[in-house]
Every structure is written in C-alpha cells, then in structure tokens.
Design an enzyme around this catalytic site. Structure first.
Site, short mmCIF file in Angstrom:
data_model
loop_
_atom_site.label_atom_id
_atom_site.label_comp_id
_atom_site.label_asym_id
_atom_site.label_seq_id
_atom_site.Cartn_x
_atom_site.Cartn_y
_atom_site.Cartn_z
N TYR A 98 28.20 -15.81 25.44
CA TYR A 98 28.60 -15.59 26.83
C TYR A 98 28.84 -16.97 27.48
O TYR A 98 28.01 -17.88 27.33
CB TYR A 98 27.50 -14.81 27.58
CG TYR A 98 27.72 -14.80 29.06
CD1 TYR A 98 28.92 -14.35 29.60
CD2 TYR A 98 26.75 -15.27 29.95
CE1 TYR A 98 29.15 -14.36 30.96
CE2 TYR A 98 26.97 -15.28 31.31
CZ TYR A 98 28.18 -14.83 31.81
OH TYR A 98 28.40 -14.85 33.17
N ASP A 170 19.86 -12.72 21.90
CA ASP A 170 20.46 -12.08 23.08
C ASP A 170 21.01 -10.73 22.60
O ASP A 170 22.04 -10.67 21.91
CB ASP A 170 21.57 -12.97 23.65
CG ASP A 170 22.22 -12.38 24.90
OD1 ASP A 170 22.15 -11.15 25.08
OD2 ASP A 170 22.83 -13.15 25.67
#
Ligand code: P1T
Length: 381
Positions: A98, A170
C-alpha cells in the site's frame, strides 16, 4: 469455536451492568475513582475503554491471537509496530505495498535510522539474501496492494524464526476469513480495519493481533504511550461490522472470482491479477494458505492509454470511483494517481503500477449488475 461463531461470540461477554447484548458506546474520557488509585479497572480512555476492549477481544479472536489492539487508522497500527525498533535496525518489506505504508517507511522512519529493504517476496531467496545481522522484522503484505502478489507466509516465517527475526503480516486484502497468518508462524497481524473488518466504508481504523504475551505488552505500551487509539463510536461500528465478516467475505470471494473470470475472457482486457485464477503465478500457494481468494483484483486494458483507462473509470455506475476497499459496495481505483501516487514514478513503473492499471474492490451486490456495469463501459472503449 469455528469462524462463523467466532465473529459473533469470540471473547465477547454481555455488558455486566445491564446485560446489554451489544456492548454500548462508552463515550467517556475518564472514570470515577473511589480513592486515589482505587477504581473499577478503568482510569482514562486512552488506556482502556470498555467498547474498545470488546472490539479488541473480537480482533484477537478472529485472528486466533491472545491480544488485539485497535488504532485510529491502519497506518497508526503500522506506526505502532515500527516503534518497536531502534536506529540501525533493518526491516525487509515487499516491493508491492500500500502506498501509504511505503510513504511511512521511507519518509517517516528512515530519518530515525531504520533501514528498509524492498524485495519481491514471490521468490523466498530474495528474502534470505536481504537478511543481515541487523534485520529485526520482515513486513509482509499478501496478497499485495495493488498487484495481488502472493507470498508464502509459512516459508518466510520459518526463515525469519531461524534468524531470530519477527514477521508482521498486513492481512487487509485477505481478511481473517480467508487467511490467518498467526497460524502460519507470523508474530503480528495488521489490518486496515477501515476495510473488510468494518466492512461498510463508515470508519477509519487499524488493528494489530498477536499471540505472544510479551510482544502484546510492548505493543500495548506503545499504543498507550503514543496514543493513536480508536474512539468508542468507531469501535462500536467496527464490532458490529465484524459480526457479519464471514457472510460478507463469502460473497466478496464469489463475486470477485466471477468478475476476474469475466475480465480474463474479455477481448479488450490484457491481463487480470487475481490469486483465484489458475493463470495467477502464485495460484498454488494461494490455494494452500487461503480459504478463499478475497474481493480485490486488478486488471489492464489492451488499449493501455491513459485516455481509455480514465474513460472506463469515469463511466462506471455501479462501481464507484474512490480510494479504499473492503466495503459492501463495489469500488474502482486508479492506483497510479490515487492510492499509490506517493510512490515515486520510477519505482511504480518498475513493479508494474502503470497508468493502465485499474483496481477493483468487488462488493456484495448482485453479480449480474456488476458484470453489466463492466460490459457497458468496456463497449465504450
Ligand atoms: O487507510 P488506513 O486505515 O490507515 O490503512 C492503511 C492501509 C494499510 N494496508 C493496506 C493493505 C491498505 O490497503 C491500507 C489502506 N488502503 C487504501 C486506502 C487503499 O485504497 O488502498
């Protein structure tokens, strides 16, 4: 307790004062004390709040951890993990992340002396070769945002453990319904709870889940001392969201696979990135470590001009052009100008985040409406 039961009941108890089935929103900053230091377990809401506690228990339960922590955002949760380390420590992270995580690592933490090495985690040898005597953490995003690359969690955590290195995963894209990294040897799971855990695009929140008590204590101390906690109203909403996580993710999985298959067979589409497709290079690893393949996919048009990509994005009706993901509604995103704009262009292009890349968060609407929306815009190109 199995997963469908866990999302509703895991580590939950009815509110003790009234028996309220849903933990109420304890919208209070502080708690009365009988005598200095003599209280009912709650002193000040940065430290502890009953609504947050109920949510943190649910977080722990759904990732098979012992402790969950709720933060003001996904990035605040990531920030908490990074504060475990000292100047000179090294962290290995995936090369597709991200954009906000990349921005935090390179623009906030490098100046405090943390060193980040970004490698393609598809090949475990890249991780092995990047380890030095100073490596303290492997930061793993799988599937990755936005290219849906899949890394072998068990293999990487085994290498990390052999070298006394922590692993944090994540797990935002996968969700705890599809993938449980703590069971595969990871030390920390992180979620942007803004996404599937909340599930309704109505809050911003982060989560950490851990098994080890000492590590939990260290992270809790940072949460308390740095202060980026989630507020009680958001905790209430997230707890409500978690209760339908299993139901929602089943539909996200089904719809995304159908959209991916549709796009893969469309003559105007060049390439589809979805771990559930047999054509995905890591389909076998994904099949082994995931229960379903999630609601996220990316694709490229054969006409790779910016004009064609923008025309498609501007004309979608059921899909909304917006950042974020993981809510019940379908969203479309242009990583190069939106979610991943903070990654310098040469880095972006090197890994494949070109102007022609489109990311979809496939929601839980009727599949016929989603496919008709895509069919209509693809005809316009
Ligand atoms: O937005 P926030 O709750 O702070 O979470 C950051 C974050 C962390 N990890 C992953 C994999 C993410 O996708 C995100 C946030 N992502 C978006 C807003 C997005 O549209 O990709």
């Amino acid at each position: 307790m199995k997963f469908n039961t866990k999302v509703i009941h895991g580590k939950q108890k009815h509110e003790p004062a009234t028996g309220a089935v849903m933990t109420p929103i304890f919208q209070t900053s502080t708690y009365a004390q009988q005598s200095p230091g003599k209280h009912k377990g709650y002193e000040y809401s940065r430290g502890e709040n009953p609504t947050r506690e109920a949510l943190e228990n649910a977080f722990a339960s759904i990732e098979n951890g012992t402790r969950g922590l709720a933060f003001a955002s996904g990035l605040a949760a990531t920030d908490c993990v990074m504060r475990l380390f000292n100047s000179g420590d090294e962290i290995i992270a995936g090369d597709d992340l991200y954009g906000g995580s990349y921005r935090m690592f390179t623009q906030l933490f490098e100046k405090y002396g943390l060193k980040f090495t970004f490698v393609d985690m598809n090949n475990v040898d890249n991780v092995k070769n990047a380890i030095t005597k100073n490596t303290k953490l492997i930061w793993l995003e799988t599937p990755t945002n936005p290219l849906l690359k899949v890394a072998n969690i068990a293999e990487i955590t085994a290498i990390a453990q052999a070298n006394n290195i922590l692993t944090a995963v994540d797990n935002t894209f996968a969700t705890p319904y599809n993938q449980n990294p703590l069971d595969l040897g990871a030390d920390i799971v992180m979620h942007s709870a803004t996404k599937y855990l909340g599930g309704h695009s109505d809050l911003v929140m982060g989560a950490l889940m851990v098994k080890d008590e000492d590590l939990a204590k260290k992270l809790h101390f940072i949460q308390f001392a740095a202060g980026a906690i989630a507020g009680p109203m958001d905790c209430f909403l997230a707890l409500r969201g978690v209760k339908t996580l299993a139901l929602r993710v089943q539909r996200h999985n089904e719809n995304a696979l159908l959209v991916a298959q549709y796009l893969e067979n469309h003559p105007k589409v060049e390439k589809v990135y979805y771990p559930g497709l047999e054509s995905h290079p890591n389909h076998t690893i994904a099949k082994n470590q995931m229960k379903g393949f999630g609601g996220m996919l990316s694709f490229r048009l054969k006409d790779n001009s910016r004009e064609a990509t923008f025309k498609l994005l501007e004309n979608l009706h059921v899909f909304t052009l917006a950042e974020s993901l993981g809510g019940v509604e379908s969203l479309a995103n242009h990583p190069a100008t939106m979610t991943h704009a903070s990654i310098p262009e040469p880095e972006r292009l090197k890994i494949g985040i070109t102007d022609a890349l489109i990311r979809l968060s496939v929601g839980v609407e009727d599949i016929e409406d989603l496919l008709a929306d895509l069919e209509r815009v693809l005809k316009m190109i």
